[in-house]
Motif scaffolding. Structure first.
Motif, PDB file in Angstrom:
ATOM      1  N   LYS A 326       0.837  -1.204   0.000  1.00 47.69           N
ATOM      2  CA  LYS A 326       0.000   0.000   0.000  1.00 47.69           C
ATOM      3  C   LYS A 326       0.873   1.257   0.000  1.00 47.69           C
ATOM      4  CE  LYS A 326      -3.845   2.079   2.547  1.00 47.69           C
ATOM      5  NZ  LYS A 326      -4.713   1.955   3.742  1.00 47.69           N
ATOM      6  N   ASN A 327       1.970   1.222   0.776  1.00 48.77           N
ATOM      7  CA  ASN A 327       2.893   2.364   0.800  1.00 48.77           C
ATOM      8  C   ASN A 327       3.577   2.562  -0.542  1.00 48.77           C
ATOM      9  OD1 ASN A 327       2.287   2.968   3.444  1.00 48.77           O
ATOM     10  ND2 ASN A 327       4.027   1.843   4.300  1.00 48.77           N
ATOM     11  N   LEU A 328       3.953   1.476  -1.172  1.00 47.23           N
ATOM     12  CA  LEU A 328       4.613   1.571  -2.483  1.00 47.23           C
ATOM     13  C   LEU A 328       3.673   2.163  -3.534  1.00 47.23           C
ATOM     14  CD1 LEU A 328       6.530  -1.843  -2.569  1.00 47.23           C
ATOM     15  CD2 LEU A 328       7.546   0.438  -2.451  1.00 47.23           C
ATOM     16  N   SER A 329       2.403   1.899  -3.369  1.00 43.30           N
ATOM     17  CA  SER A 329       1.431   2.415  -4.341  1.00 43.30           C
ATOM     18  C   SER A 329       1.241   3.929  -4.217  1.00 43.30           C
ATOM     19  CB  SER A 329       0.088   1.709  -4.173  1.00 43.30           C
ATOM     20  OG  SER A 329      -0.525   2.091  -2.964  1.00 43.30           O
ATOM     21  N   GLU A 331       3.664   6.140  -4.284  1.00 45.11           N
ATOM     22  CA  GLU A 331       4.857   6.843  -4.758  1.00 45.11           C
ATOM     23  C   GLU A 331       4.492   8.078  -5.576  1.00 45.11           C
ATOM     24  OE1 GLU A 331       9.312   5.760  -6.397  1.00 45.11           O
ATOM     25  OE2 GLU A 331       7.690   4.296  -6.603  1.00 45.11           O
ATOM     26  N   ASN A 332       3.454   7.994  -6.381  1.00 48.61           N
ATOM     27  CA  ASN A 332       3.024   9.157  -7.167  1.00 48.61           C
ATOM     28  C   ASN A 332       2.530  10.289  -6.261  1.00 48.61           C
ATOM     29  OD1 ASN A 332       3.638   7.956  -9.604  1.00 48.61           O
ATOM     30  ND2 ASN A 332       1.583   7.069  -9.844  1.00 48.61           N
ATOM     31  N   SER A 333       1.837   9.915  -5.179  1.00 49.55           N
ATOM     32  CA  SER A 333       1.342  10.914  -4.233  1.00 49.55           C
ATOM     33  C   SER A 333       2.496  11.638  -3.551  1.00 49.55           C
ATOM     34  CB  SER A 333       0.465  10.245  -3.170  1.00 49.55           C
ATOM     35  OG  SER A 333      -0.646   9.627  -3.775  1.00 49.55           O
ATOM     36  N   MET A 334       3.594  10.919  -3.333  1.00 50.89           N
ATOM     37  CA  MET A 334       4.762  11.505  -2.684  1.00 50.89           C
ATOM     38  C   MET A 334       5.260  12.723  -3.468  1.00 50.89           C
ATOM     39  SD  MET A 334       8.459   9.710  -2.058  1.00 50.89           S
ATOM     40  CE  MET A 334       8.834   9.697  -3.825  1.00 50.89           C
ATOM     41  N   LYS A 392       8.131  14.131   3.091  1.00 57.02           N
ATOM     42  CA  LYS A 392       9.275  13.466   3.716  1.00 57.02           C
ATOM     43  C   LYS A 392       8.861  12.171   4.407  1.00 57.02           C
ATOM     44  CE  LYS A 392      13.186  14.394   6.776  1.00 57.02           C
ATOM     45  NZ  LYS A 392      13.827  15.399   7.688  1.00 57.02           N
ATOM     46  N   LYS A 393       7.713  12.227   5.097  1.00 52.59           N
ATOM     47  CA  LYS A 393       7.220  11.032   5.791  1.00 52.59           C
ATOM     48  C   LYS A 393       6.910   9.922   4.802  1.00 52.59           C
ATOM     49  CE  LYS A 393       3.608   9.523   9.002  1.00 52.59           C
ATOM     50  NZ  LYS A 393       2.402   9.952   9.767  1.00 52.59           N
ATOM     51  N   LEU A 394       6.228  10.281   3.702  1.00 50.46           N
ATOM     52  CA  LEU A 394       5.879   9.286   2.695  1.00 50.46           C
ATOM     53  C   LEU A 394       7.121   8.769   1.983  1.00 50.46           C
ATOM     54  CD1 LEU A 394       3.448   7.842   1.588  1.00 50.46           C
ATOM     55  CD2 LEU A 394       3.132   9.666  -0.081  1.00 50.46           C
ATOM     56  N   LYS A 395       8.081   9.654   1.759  1.00 57.22           N
ATOM     57  CA  LYS A 395       9.330   9.248   1.109  1.00 57.22           C
ATOM     58  C   LYS A 395      10.064   8.209   1.948  1.00 57.22           C
ATOM     59  CE  LYS A 395      13.733  10.991  -0.631  1.00 57.22           C
ATOM     60  NZ  LYS A 395      14.640  12.174  -0.742  1.00 57.22           N
ATOM     61  N   SER A 399      10.727   4.438   0.901  1.00 60.95           N
ATOM     62  CA  SER A 399      12.118   3.972   0.866  1.00 60.95           C
ATOM     63  C   SER A 399      12.272   2.697   1.702  1.00 60.95           C
ATOM     64  CB  SER A 399      13.036   5.073   1.400  1.00 60.95           C
ATOM     65  OG  SER A 399      14.366   4.617   1.456  1.00 60.95           O
ATOM     66  N   TYR A 400      11.628   2.691   2.894  1.00 57.05           N
ATOM     67  CA  TYR A 400      11.661   1.495   3.755  1.00 57.05           C
ATOM     68  C   TYR A 400      10.942   0.329   3.084  1.00 57.05           C
ATOM     69  CZ  TYR A 400      10.793  -1.603   7.702  1.00 57.05           C
ATOM     70  OH  TYR A 400      10.724  -2.707   8.514  1.00 57.05           O
TER      71      TYR A 400
END
Length: 581
Positions: A326-329, A331-334, A392-395, A399-400
């Motif tokens: 879900k976090n990887l999805s 990336e565009n929002s980041m 930054k939080k999403l990045k 990244s994790y």
């Protein structure tokens, strides 16, 4: 199982032939309700298991090794005091009931002859082992019974021992209470099977079923529908059974279905449609029954426990993967958060506190107008910082996720591999190896008090083909690594079921041929999580094409330059290989 009065008679007969006159050399109590007597008789040593366990009450000779507690229980100490180095002078069954009486003679501290009795009652949850003096005064028992526990009788030190009274007929006495006698007093709605075991002492539903079967009586019908010919046949079979009991003519038999023993009995039971095996002695059948079934029950218990713990880890790992995915999805929002922060900073002079949104020209997209949502409670620079913080939080989370996602996928595959090995294990020794692996990987805690184990580790399955090639099949992750990374040469062949958990299979051969290919492929398919499928794809390649990533879990490898063969599991290769280990 049916440890009824008829089986008790067969056991008593065997005991009388082997240990009357024997000396009790050692007494131990390996568990709460079990006593083991070591007896030396006629130049031979015997180990007699006497169990008063609720579901496993029995008396039989045994070859098992029993672990004894450091501090013997009180009842064991009492038996040692009164029976150690004593002589067994007689063994008898009480009528045709499930009660065996050992008459034991010894010499007390003053040099006088002393007689005691060890009475064993095999009665399900009421089973007991009772020591009395020669006059049936109770010295002690493995289960003490007070009047709150039983309204029938008390089993306590100092009390008189009384046999349980029964109104049932004993067919070993003058057999005048035959079928014709009880027929006159039996209502038409009685069940034939229940009629037999409720009328005759020592009869169980098992022997009642057998007698009805031999007489051609359907046990589902009422007694009133049983024909005269069937009653005649039933009476004839009871008389024949009585004759065998009087002559001590037994046929100890064990009945098996799907690798589990279903029944043992002192006679051949024709109504049971199971595989059966005959024995020379009833003790052999009884010991085999409990030894195998207890092992199977213990195996299933350990399996269930390990499966439950591994499945718990699988569930939590899948949950982690879902979150990471879900976090990887996002990336565009980041990038959208970062760009929004940049656009707000560039238009800071147009923002004032209390605004809900602002429209600005997007210099990232040909200056097209874009609407940016802002917090009316924050000042302009707080809104800029808010977007940068979210970026930054999403990045960091993305990244994790990119770093941890492949690790969690590998860990999930490893857990699925472990689960497959547990499900396919057929011995406690194999499960112990898997459990050791789980402990070393901190998947489960080590609850054993003794950290060092003397148990021999299990070995991979080993087959030899008709072409004298050798095939090895791993039974756990450690064995998978061993046979693939250490045992196999670079030109040996590696087999594995495609895209599913399974055993590594290594074919060691100097002459790769079709028969060996078929054999190794079949073993790879049948020793996998897809073993219940009809057709399974199996990859194979030379060992030199198999590699292990640095830091990867036991048994986890990757391979390249492989071929694939489809295996039909309904078509087992015949006579192409045999197992030698």
């Amino acid at each position: 199982m049916s440890f009824d009065g008829l089986v008790t008679r067969a056991v008593t007969y065997e005991l009388k032939n082997k240990v009357i006159g024997g000396k009790i050399q050692k007494i131990s109590q390996p568990s709460k309700n079990d006593i083991v007597l070591s007896i030396y008789s006629l130049g031979k040593s015997y180990k007699l298991m006497i169990s008063a366990n609720n579901n496993e009450g029995r008396v039989s000779f045994s070859n098992e090794k029993f672990e004894n507690p450091q501090n013997p229980p009180n009842f064991c100490m009492v038996l040692r005091k009164y029976l150690n180095q004593s002589k067994i002078i007689d063994i008898e069954q009480y009528k045709l009931d499930r009660v065996i009486i050992f008459h034991i003679s010894s010499i007390d501290e003053m040099g006088f002859d002393v007689s005691n009795k060890l009475i064993v009652e095999i009665m399900g949850k009421y089973s007991n082992i009772i020591l009395t003096d020669d006059n049936f005064k109770i010295i002690d028992s493995i289960k003490r019974v007070n009047n709150k526990m039983s309204s029938v009788r008390e089993i306590l030190p100092g009390k008189n021992y009384n046999f349980i009274k029964s109104d049932k007929f004993n067919i070993l006495e003058n057999f005048d209470k035959d079928i014709y006698y009880i027929d006159k007093k039996t209502p038409d709605n009685a069940n034939p099977k229940e009629l037999l075991y409720s009328t005759y002492l020592g009869f169980s539903p098992t022997i009642a079923n057998e007698l009805c079967y031999r007489a051609g009586i359907d046990t589902r019908v009422n007694w009133g529908l049983v024909s005269e010919d069937e009653k005649k046949a039933l009476n004839k079979n009871i008389i024949k059974l009585r004759s065998k009991l009087l002559e001590n003519d037994y046929t100890p038999t064990l009945y098996k279905e799907n690798n589990k023993f279903k029944e043992f009995y002192s006679f051949r039971l024709r109504h049971l449609q199971y595989e059966y095996k005959k024995y020379d002695f009833i003790s052999e059948a009884i010991e085999e029954f409990y030894k195998v079934n207890k092992s199977n029950d213990r195996l299933r218990q350990i399996k269930n426990d390990l499966e439950r713990k591994i499945n718990s880890h699988i569930k939590s790992t899948k949950k982690k993967i879902t979150i990471l995915d879900k976090n990887l999805s996002k990336e565009n929002s980041m990038e959208l958060y970062r760009k929004s922060g940049d656009l707000l900073a560039a238009n800071i002079n147009k923002i004032s506190k209390g605004m809900n949104s602002i429209r600005v020209n997007n210099f990232y997209d040909e200056n097209k107008e874009i609407k940016i949502i802002i917090d009316p409670l924050k000042n302009p620079w707080e809104n800029v910082d808010n977007y940068y913080k979210r970026y930054k939080k999403l990045k960091n989370s993305i990244s994790y996720a990119k770093k941890d996602y492949p690790n969690q996928i590998e860990y999930l595959n490893y857990l699925l591999q472990l689960l497959d090995f547990v499900e396919r294990s057929d011995s406690i020794n194999d499960l112990d190896d898997i459990k050791s692996e789980l402990i070393s990987n901190k998947i489960i805690k080590d609850s054993s008090r003794n950290k060092k184990s003397n148990k021999e580790k299990s070995k991979p399955k080993h087959y030899i083909t008709i072409n004298n090639s050798h095939i090895y099949v791993g039974k756990n992750s450690r064995q998978n690594d061993y046979i693939t990374l250490k045992l196999a040469g670079k030109h040996d062949y590696f087999f594995h079921v495609r895209n599913a958990p399974g055993s590594h299979v290594i074919l060691k051969t100097d002459n790769f041929n079709e028969n060996d290919l078929i054999s190794a492929s079949y073993l790879a398919a049948s020793n996998s999580s897809l073993s219940n499928s009809l057709k399974v794809d199996v990859d194979y390649t030379e060992k030199k094409n198999v590699n292990k990533a640095k830091g990867s879990k036991l048994g986890m490898v990757y391979y390249e330059n492989f071929n694939t063969i489809t295996v039909d599991l309904s078509d087992k290769p015949k006579d192409l290989y045999k197992r030698i280990q």
